[in-house]
Design a protein around this motif. Structure first.
Motif, PDB file in Angstrom:
ATOM      1  N   GLU A   1       0.984  -1.161  -0.019  1.00 28.48           N
ATOM      2  CA  GLU A   1      -0.049  -0.185  -0.031  1.00 28.48           C
ATOM      3  C   GLU A   1       1.105   1.307  -0.164  1.00 28.48           C
ATOM      4  OE1 GLU A   1      -4.222  -1.398   2.073  1.00 28.48           O
ATOM      5  OE2 GLU A   1      -2.490  -1.045   3.415  1.00 28.48           O
ATOM      6  N   ASP A   2       1.021   1.888  -1.152  1.00 23.57           N
ATOM      7  CA  ASP A   2       2.088   2.579  -1.048  1.00 23.57           C
ATOM      8  C   ASP A   2       1.908   3.702  -2.332  1.00 23.57           C
ATOM      9  OD1 ASP A   2       5.228   3.412  -0.900  1.00 23.57           O
ATOM     10  OD2 ASP A   2       4.886   3.467  -3.008  1.00 23.57           O
ATOM     11  N   PHE A   3       1.642   4.847  -2.433  1.00 28.02           N
ATOM     12  CA  PHE A   3       1.456   5.940  -3.463  1.00 28.02           C
ATOM     13  C   PHE A   3       1.811   7.301  -3.116  1.00 28.02           C
ATOM     14  CE2 PHE A   3      -1.469   7.874  -6.628  1.00 28.02           C
ATOM     15  CZ  PHE A   3      -1.280   6.899  -7.736  1.00 28.02           C
ATOM     16  N   PRO A   4       2.045   7.987  -4.017  1.00 21.92           N
ATOM     17  CA  PRO A   4       2.682   9.341  -3.887  1.00 21.92           C
ATOM     18  C   PRO A   4       1.689  10.160  -2.914  1.00 21.92           C
ATOM     19  CG  PRO A   4       3.079   8.859  -5.977  1.00 21.92           C
ATOM     20  CD  PRO A   4       2.523   7.706  -5.414  1.00 21.92           C
ATOM     21  N   VAL A   5       2.209  11.213  -2.184  1.00 27.81           N
ATOM     22  CA  VAL A   5       1.545  12.146  -1.197  1.00 27.81           C
ATOM     23  C   VAL A   5       0.876  11.134  -0.086  1.00 27.81           C
ATOM     24  CG1 VAL A   5      -0.150  13.727  -0.925  1.00 27.81           C
ATOM     25  CG2 VAL A   5       1.132  13.849  -3.015  1.00 27.81           C
ATOM     26  N   ILE A   6      -0.010  10.298  -0.631  1.00 27.37           N
ATOM     27  CA  ILE A   6      -0.768   9.650   0.701  1.00 27.37           C
ATOM     28  C   ILE A   6      -0.214   8.402   1.501  1.00 27.37           C
ATOM     29  CG2 ILE A   6      -3.078  10.132  -0.267  1.00 27.37           C
ATOM     30  CD1 ILE A   6      -3.173   7.138  -1.555  1.00 27.37           C
ATOM     31  N   GLY A   7       1.079   8.077   0.990  1.00 21.29           N
ATOM     32  CA  GLY A   7       1.760   6.805   1.612  1.00 21.29           C
ATOM     33  C   GLY A   7       0.714   5.615   1.763  1.00 21.29           C
TER      34      GLY A   7
END
Ligand code: E9O
Length: 582
Positions: A302-308
């Protein structure tokens, strides 16, 4: 605990949105409210929201606060405050009263706030979190050890794993209500397939005092009265000509549970979704509904720019779209339980999931009784949370522990026994990086292994890497005599970097290496699946081995394909076993 839902007897509202936020900067009292340093989004990790570096790696105390008002029409109800997760350690205060704590960042927890919530004035909710890992936490961290050269030496934050240890309220916060007289606390659905028919057994716990529990299957219309014994209930019904839940054929059923008082008045109503399917493991196959299934897919984050690691439904939908596009049929929730909503999506879309605990890189140089206690707790919380989800076909108890040590044996014996005592319907696994030297595989049904020939050893040598892989797998099979799932293999790859002949870090190298290794795996009858590391590039702590993160993704962090993706798609379009074609 059950997933929070609005029903004919329950109201549900969420407390997501913008909260006030501050680091814990002094010894003052933050429990009744405090001066905000920043605003923060819930759900989200906090680390990547701000510009100042200090917030990014902050793992000490942080405080979240917001207020909310309760509608008076709910005054006679029982009120519950639920956190779907909070990383890592949480202490929750309502109107200055400490409600309780929770440890480990990926499982839900809730508090009955009926007696301390106000219907006359605003309520102030304050949450203290910290992300301080130690030898006793799951996962471990801050070991101040001397890792092997190249292995995350001196990185900050100090973790024995490479993914970034994001913190914060990363999943939804909600309030739901039930009757005060009686309510459903938990429910477990187990299905038994007999030829064309199935028996569905429901068992669970009740709060308050109920006179009657009625279970109705929405699809078949069958209504049965459950037996009540103390705070427990149980009931069963048959489904003839059962439609089995399967890969890409996600048949779902619904059991409506009604709790009634002596006069027959409805006190609580909750619908539990379930699927009818079987999972078995033979000497060299994983069988779903009696047919072999070859697992093709990924380890993920679970990893995405901005939201972590923050829950984002759009990212979840997009990720599953890409998984379908590439013809993946499965993934492992590396290295922690993913959001409940994502598992539900897999139930609805017919994807297979291996549910993993957050026990990544357990190092037996540091393990003590509290490590085991916490590990057991989080394993139990994972099974309790996801056991009614048909997409979850196996539990992974840990990833890459130092299981070549004698001390690991009794530790993993206890964990495997716990998993089996809670759930006899699913196989269990443990992901080793110790190959045939692993000492704990007796306790598991499927041998899962992470192997990196052509990357961490034999760099740049594809032909030798293939031989090495064959040799290791043969040794493992001789040692364990169980089916083997390759849970990680791959190569870091910078999207857009090309090289002929293929060289490490280039798209050509990733493609050549991965396709070559898969050729070997598919040549060995006992290999039951190939899960690449990783679905997408992801954020790591800073380390000389990581170029702006771990780049072993088949997709970039923004979810665009690297060259390898097209080759996988072509190969995965045709299932490996002919029995999967029907
Ligand atoms: C766990 C995963 O979270 N397995 C690692 C992955 C990686 O890319 C990580 O992201 O590094 C690989 C472990 C490799 C074990 C052999 C290493 C030998 C080093 C000298």
């Amino acid at each position: 605990m059950i997933y929070p839902k609005q029903t004919t007897t329950r109201s549900l509202f969420d407390l997501n949105g913008i909260w006030d936020f501050s680091r814990e900067l002094d010894a003052g009292d933050y429990t009744q409210g405090f001066k905000a340093e920043k605003q923060v989004a819930v759900p989200s990790s906090y680390n990547d929201l701000y510009t100042e570096e200090v917030f990014r790696t902050w793992d000490k105390g942080v405080w979240y606060t917001r207020s909310f008002t309760m509608p008076r029409l709910l005054r006679e109800e029982r009120i519950v405050l639920r956190f779907a997760s909070a990383s890592y350690r949480a202490a929750v205060y309502l109107n200055g009263v400490r409600l309780g704590d929770h440890e480990t960042g990926y499982t839900p927890f809730e508090f009955d706030i009926t007696d301390c919530v106000s219907f006359d004035q605003e309520n102030r909710l304050c949450v203290r979190l910290d992300n301080l890992l130690s030898a006793e936490t799951i996962p471990m961290g801050n070991l101040q050890n001397q890792p092997e050269p190249g292995q995350f030496a001196g990185q900050y934050p100090d973790t024995p794993f490479d993914f970034f240890p994001y913190g914060g309220i990363q999943r939804p916060v909600s309030i739901y209500t039930t009757s005060k007289v009686a309510w459903l606390e938990s429910v477990v659905v187990e299905t038994l397939v007999n030829g064309a028919d199935a028996e569905v057994k429901l068992a669970g716990t009740l709060g308050g005092t109920a006179a009657k529990v009625v279970i109705e299957c929405e699809e078949t219309g069958t209504r049965t009265e459950a037996e009540i014994a103390g705070d427990r209930f149980s009931g069963a019904f048959a489904v003839s000509d059962a439609r089995l839940w399967d890969v890409k054929q996600p048949e779902l059923y619904h059991a409506r549970i009604q709790i009634l008082d002596a006069s027959g008045a409805l006190l609580d109503e909750y619908t539990q979704r379930f699927g009818i399917r079987t999972v078995e493991v033979t000497k060299n196959r994983v069988l779903l509904n009696g047919k072999p299934v070859y697992l093709q897919g990924f380890g993920r984050h679970e990893d995405f720019p901005v939201i972590g690691k923050g829950l984002n439904h759009s990212v979840n939908i997009r990720d599953h779209e890409i998984l379908h596009w590439i013809h993946a049929n499965s993934y492992r929730t590396t290295h922690y339980p993913y959001s409940e909503e994502l598992i539900q999506l897999a139930d609805e879309q017919g994807l297979l999931i291996i549910g993993e605990t957050p026990a990544v890189s357990i190092n037996f140089d540091y393990v003590n009784q509290n490590t085991l206690k916490n590990h057991k707790q989080v394993l139990a919380e994972l099974i309790e949370r996801d056991r009614n989800n048909p997409s979850v076909i196996m539990w992974s108890v840990a990833n890459e522990a130092t299981t070549d040590r004698e001390v690991a044996v009794s530790y993993f014996k206890e964990l495997s026994e716990l998993a089996r005592s809670m759930d006899a319907t699913r196989p269990i696994t443990m992901v080793t990086c110790k190959a045939e030297k692993d000492l704990v595989m007796d306790f598991f049904d499927v041998v899962s292994v992470n192997l990196y020939p052509g990357w961490y050893h034999l760099p740049g040598q594809v032909a030798e890497a293939k031989e090495d892989l064959r040799d290791t797998l043969e040794k493992m099979h001789n040692a364990f005599q169980k089916p083997i799932l390759i849970t990680e293999f791959g190569a870091d790859t910078i999207a857009g970097l090309h090289s002929l002949p293929a060289e490490q870090w280039s798209e050509e190298y990733q493609t050549e290496l991965v396709m070559g290794l898969i050729e070997v795996m598919r040549d060995l009858d006992y290999v039951v699946g190939e899960h690449l590391w990783n679905f997408a590039d992801f954020r790591t702590a800073q380390n000389f081995a990581r170029v702006g993160g771990n780049k072993k993704g088949v997709f970039t962090r923004e979810r665009q394909p690297k060259m390898l993706a097209h080759f996988l798609k072509k190969m995965w379009a045709t299932p490996r076993y002919t029995s999967e074609l029907s």
